[in-house]
Design a protein around this motif. Structure first.
Motif, PDB file in Angstrom:
ATOM      1  N   ALA A  75      -7.765   6.897  -4.132  1.00 39.81           N
ATOM      2  CA  ALA A  75      -7.407   5.766  -3.261  1.00 39.81           C
ATOM      3  C   ALA A  75      -8.261   4.523  -3.507  1.00 39.81           C
ATOM      4  O   ALA A  75      -7.762   3.394  -3.375  1.00 39.81           O
ATOM      5  N   ILE A  76      -9.519   4.697  -3.869  1.00 36.16           N
ATOM      6  CA  ILE A  76     -10.405   3.531  -4.023  1.00 36.16           C
ATOM      7  C   ILE A  76      -9.934   2.663  -5.204  1.00 36.16           C
ATOM      8  O   ILE A  76      -9.719   1.458  -5.059  1.00 36.16           O
ATOM      9  N   ALA A  77      -9.740   3.301  -6.348  1.00 33.76           N
ATOM     10  CA  ALA A  77      -9.296   2.559  -7.541  1.00 33.76           C
ATOM     11  C   ALA A  77      -7.854   2.092  -7.369  1.00 33.76           C
ATOM     12  O   ALA A  77      -7.515   0.958  -7.752  1.00 33.76           O
ATOM     13  N   LYS A  78      -7.018   2.949  -6.779  1.00 36.35           N
ATOM     14  CA  LYS A  78      -5.607   2.577  -6.619  1.00 36.35           C
ATOM     15  C   LYS A  78      -5.480   1.346  -5.725  1.00 36.35           C
ATOM     16  O   LYS A  78      -4.726   0.413  -6.021  1.00 36.35           O
ATOM     17  N   ASN A  79      -6.257   1.331  -4.639  1.00 40.47           N
ATOM     18  CA  ASN A  79      -6.195   0.179  -3.740  1.00 40.47           C
ATOM     19  C   ASN A  79      -6.616  -1.092  -4.464  1.00 40.47           C
ATOM     20  O   ASN A  79      -5.984  -2.141  -4.322  1.00 40.47           O
ATOM     21  N   ARG A  80      -7.679  -1.003  -5.267  1.00 42.02           N
ATOM     22  CA  ARG A  80      -8.149  -2.211  -5.957  1.00 42.02           C
ATOM     23  C   ARG A  80      -7.122  -2.684  -6.999  1.00 42.02           C
ATOM     24  O   ARG A  80      -7.000  -3.890  -7.260  1.00 42.02           O
ATOM     25  N   GLU A  81      -6.388  -1.728  -7.548  1.00 37.42           N
ATOM     26  CA  GLU A  81      -5.315  -2.085  -8.482  1.00 37.42           C
ATOM     27  C   GLU A  81      -4.206  -2.856  -7.749  1.00 37.42           C
ATOM     28  O   GLU A  81      -3.727  -3.890  -8.232  1.00 37.42           O
ATOM     29  N   VAL A  82      -3.824  -2.341  -6.586  1.00 38.37           N
ATOM     30  CA  VAL A  82      -2.768  -2.989  -5.798  1.00 38.37           C
ATOM     31  C   VAL A  82      -3.225  -4.362  -5.296  1.00 38.37           C
ATOM     32  O   VAL A  82      -2.441  -5.304  -5.214  1.00 38.37           O
ATOM     33  N   PHE A 103       0.841  -1.197   0.000  1.00 39.55           N
ATOM     34  CA  PHE A 103       0.000   0.000   0.000  1.00 39.55           C
ATOM     35  C   PHE A 103       0.877   1.247   0.000  1.00 39.55           C
ATOM     36  O   PHE A 103       0.671   2.184  -0.778  1.00 39.55           O
ATOM     37  N   GLU A 104       1.855   1.274   0.889  1.00 41.03           N
ATOM     38  CA  GLU A 104       2.693   2.466   1.032  1.00 41.03           C
ATOM     39  C   GLU A 104       3.530   2.710  -0.219  1.00 41.03           C
ATOM     40  O   GLU A 104       3.688   3.858  -0.649  1.00 41.03           O
ATOM     41  N   VAL A 119      -7.149  -9.781   1.120  1.00 43.33           N
ATOM     42  CA  VAL A 119      -7.530  -8.380   1.363  1.00 43.33           C
ATOM     43  C   VAL A 119      -8.948  -8.081   0.869  1.00 43.33           C
ATOM     44  O   VAL A 119      -9.450  -8.731  -0.049  1.00 43.33           O
ATOM     45  N   HIS A 120      -9.540  -7.092   1.502  1.00 43.62           N
ATOM     46  CA  HIS A 120     -10.794  -6.493   1.024  1.00 43.62           C
ATOM     47  C   HIS A 120     -10.526  -5.015   0.763  1.00 43.62           C
ATOM     48  O   HIS A 120      -9.766  -4.395   1.488  1.00 43.62           O
ATOM     49  N   GLY A 121     -11.186  -4.454  -0.236  1.00 47.00           N
ATOM     50  CA  GLY A 121     -11.122  -3.006  -0.464  1.00 47.00           C
ATOM     51  C   GLY A 121     -12.467  -2.500  -0.927  1.00 47.00           C
ATOM     52  O   GLY A 121     -13.142  -3.162  -1.727  1.00 47.00           O
ATOM     53  N   SER A 122     -12.881  -1.336  -0.437  1.00 46.81           N
ATOM     54  CA  SER A 122     -14.168  -0.750  -0.861  1.00 46.81           C
ATOM     55  C   SER A 122     -14.168  -0.597  -2.376  1.00 46.81           C
ATOM     56  O   SER A 122     -13.129  -0.373  -2.997  1.00 46.81           O
ATOM     57  N   ASP A 123     -15.387  -0.683  -2.971  1.00 48.26           N
ATOM     58  CA  ASP A 123     -15.454  -0.664  -4.433  1.00 48.26           C
ATOM     59  C   ASP A 123     -15.991   0.631  -5.030  1.00 48.26           C
ATOM     60  O   ASP A 123     -16.050   0.760  -6.255  1.00 48.26           O
ATOM     61  N   ASN A 141     -10.057 -13.314  -7.866  1.00 43.62           N
ATOM     62  CA  ASN A 141      -9.471 -14.656  -7.951  1.00 43.62           C
ATOM     63  C   ASN A 141      -7.972 -14.521  -8.232  1.00 43.62           C
ATOM     64  O   ASN A 141      -7.588 -13.977  -9.269  1.00 43.62           O
ATOM     65  N   PRO A 142      -7.131 -15.000  -7.328  1.00 46.44           N
ATOM     66  CA  PRO A 142      -5.686 -14.821  -7.530  1.00 46.44           C
ATOM     67  C   PRO A 142      -5.181 -15.382  -8.859  1.00 46.44           C
ATOM     68  O   PRO A 142      -4.181 -14.901  -9.399  1.00 46.44           O
ATOM     69  N   ALA A 143      -5.903 -16.379  -9.398  1.00 45.97           N
ATOM     70  CA  ALA A 143      -5.499 -16.952 -10.695  1.00 45.97           C
ATOM     71  C   ALA A 143      -5.606 -15.907 -11.804  1.00 45.97           C
ATOM     72  O   ALA A 143      -4.907 -15.997 -12.820  1.00 45.97           O
ATOM     73  N   ASP A 144      -6.471 -14.910 -11.613  1.00 44.69           N
ATOM     74  CA  ASP A 144      -6.642 -13.857 -12.626  1.00 44.69           C
ATOM     75  C   ASP A 144      -5.885 -12.582 -12.283  1.00 44.69           C
ATOM     76  O   ASP A 144      -5.944 -11.599 -13.026  1.00 44.69           O
ATOM     77  N   ALA A 145      -5.240 -12.543 -11.128  1.00 42.37           N
ATOM     78  CA  ALA A 145      -4.615 -11.298 -10.658  1.00 42.37           C
ATOM     79  C   ALA A 145      -3.295 -11.032 -11.381  1.00 42.37           C
ATOM     80  O   ALA A 145      -2.549 -11.960 -11.713  1.00 42.37           O
ATOM     81  N   ALA A 146      -3.022  -9.760 -11.627  1.00 42.18           N
ATOM     82  CA  ALA A 146      -1.800  -9.362 -12.340  1.00 42.18           C
ATOM     83  C   ALA A 146      -0.571  -9.561 -11.457  1.00 42.18           C
ATOM     84  O   ALA A 146      -0.652  -9.477 -10.227  1.00 42.18           O
ATOM     85  N   PRO A 147       0.582  -9.807 -12.096  1.00 34.61           N
ATOM     86  CA  PRO A 147       1.832  -9.960 -11.348  1.00 34.61           C
ATOM     87  C   PRO A 147       2.101  -8.729 -10.473  1.00 34.61           C
ATOM     88  O   PRO A 147       1.817  -7.610 -10.884  1.00 34.61           O
ATOM     89  N   GLY A 148       2.624  -8.975  -9.289  1.00 32.35           N
ATOM     90  CA  GLY A 148       2.977  -7.868  -8.398  1.00 32.35           C
ATOM     91  C   GLY A 148       1.842  -7.439  -7.491  1.00 32.35           C
ATOM     92  O   GLY A 148       2.062  -6.702  -6.526  1.00 32.35           O
ATOM     93  N   THR A 149       0.611  -7.878  -7.776  1.00 27.21           N
ATOM     94  CA  THR A 149      -0.514  -7.500  -6.909  1.00 27.21           C
ATOM     95  C   THR A 149      -0.506  -8.351  -5.638  1.00 27.21           C
ATOM     96  O   THR A 149       0.105  -9.427  -5.597  1.00 27.21           O
ATOM     97  N   ILE A 150      -1.202  -7.839  -4.624  1.00 28.39           N
ATOM     98  CA  ILE A 150      -1.254  -8.546  -3.338  1.00 28.39           C
ATOM     99  C   ILE A 150      -1.860  -9.938  -3.513  1.00 28.39           C
ATOM    100  O   ILE A 150      -1.331 -10.926  -3.004  1.00 28.39           O
ATOM    101  N   ARG A 151      -2.978 -10.002  -4.236  1.00 34.70           N
ATOM    102  CA  ARG A 151      -3.637 -11.306  -4.375  1.00 34.70           C
ATOM    103  C   ARG A 151      -2.805 -12.285  -5.190  1.00 34.70           C
ATOM    104  O   ARG A 151      -2.786 -13.485  -4.902  1.00 34.70           O
ATOM    105  N   LYS A 152      -2.101 -11.793  -6.218  1.00 30.39           N
ATOM    106  CA  LYS A 152      -1.232 -12.692  -6.985  1.00 30.39           C
ATOM    107  C   LYS A 152      -0.137 -13.255  -6.089  1.00 30.39           C
ATOM    108  O   LYS A 152       0.163 -14.446  -6.119  1.00 30.39           O
ATOM    109  N   GLU A 153       0.454 -12.376  -5.271  1.00 29.44           N
ATOM    110  CA  GLU A 153       1.607 -12.818  -4.460  1.00 29.44           C
ATOM    111  C   GLU A 153       1.214 -13.617  -3.229  1.00 29.44           C
ATOM    112  O   GLU A 153       1.954 -14.509  -2.824  1.00 29.44           O
ATOM    113  N   PHE A 154       0.041 -13.275  -2.635  1.00 30.05           N
ATOM    114  CA  PHE A 154      -0.239 -13.843  -1.313  1.00 30.05           C
ATOM    115  C   PHE A 154      -1.511 -14.674  -1.196  1.00 30.05           C
ATOM    116  O   PHE A 154      -1.624 -15.488  -0.280  1.00 30.05           O
TER     117      PHE A 154
END
Ligand code: RTP
Ligand code: MG
Length: 140
Positions: free
Chosen positions: A82-89, A27-28, A116-120, A94-107
């Motif tokens: 912040a809302i869109a940026k957080n969802r990007e990060v 996030f930071e 993680v959850h983020g407001s939409d 589904n982690p199988a569809d998540a882009a490289p470097g994202t939290i869901r892809k990595e973790f």
């Protein structure tokens, strides 16, 4: 572009694996500031209320049980878009569809245990922040 606030939750699969610091670093690094943060254990009732919009979905019961299964870290992130940026990060649900470097892809473990959850949207961000925090707890 505007400075926004969004609600983030580090979910039980991530707190169980001691990943809070690594996720906060993501996030930071993206320019999001953590302006409020607390570790809590949700009851089934609280999880059910928070995810009420998903009440009719087949995964609702499983989702609430998971969210109440171990501590979560709830936090407010602030920054430019912040809302869109957080969802990007975060990456795709589904982690199988998540882009490289994202939290869901990595973790993330799976579509359910996705770290993680983020407001939409701005309206849900306002409601979700108020669900966990009083105005006095937001220190921008
Ligand atoms: P979130 O609300 O947690 O930020 O995630 P999201 O917007 O990417 O996904 P959403 O459609 O709002 O779903 C909420 C959460 O429910 C769980 N889920 N399980 N088993 C399944 O097919 C399934 N689909 C969704 C996930 O934990 C998802 O984040
Ligand atoms: Mg959602």
């Amino acid at each position: 572009m505007a400075i926004e606030r969004t609600l983030s939750i580090i979910k039980p699969d991530a707190t169980n694996r001691n990943l809070t610091g690594k996720i906060n670093a993501k996030f930071e690094e993206a320019g999001l500031r953590i302006i409020a943060q607390k570790r809590i254990k949700l009851t089934m009732d609280e999880a059910g209320k928070f995810y009420e919009v998903h009440k009719e979905r087949p995964f609702y019961g499983e989702l609430c049980e998971f969210m109440a299964s171990a501590p979560v870290v709830v936090q407010v992130l602030e920054g430019e878009s912040a809302i869109a940026k957080n969802r990007e990060v975060m990456g795709a649900t589904n982690p199988a569809d998540a882009a490289p470097g994202t939290i869901r892809k990595e973790f993330a473990n799976s579509v359910g245990e996705n770290s993680v959850h983020g407001s939409d949207a701005p309206e849900t961000a306002t409601v979700e922040i108020a669900f966990f925090f009083s105005g006095l707890e937001l220190v921008g």
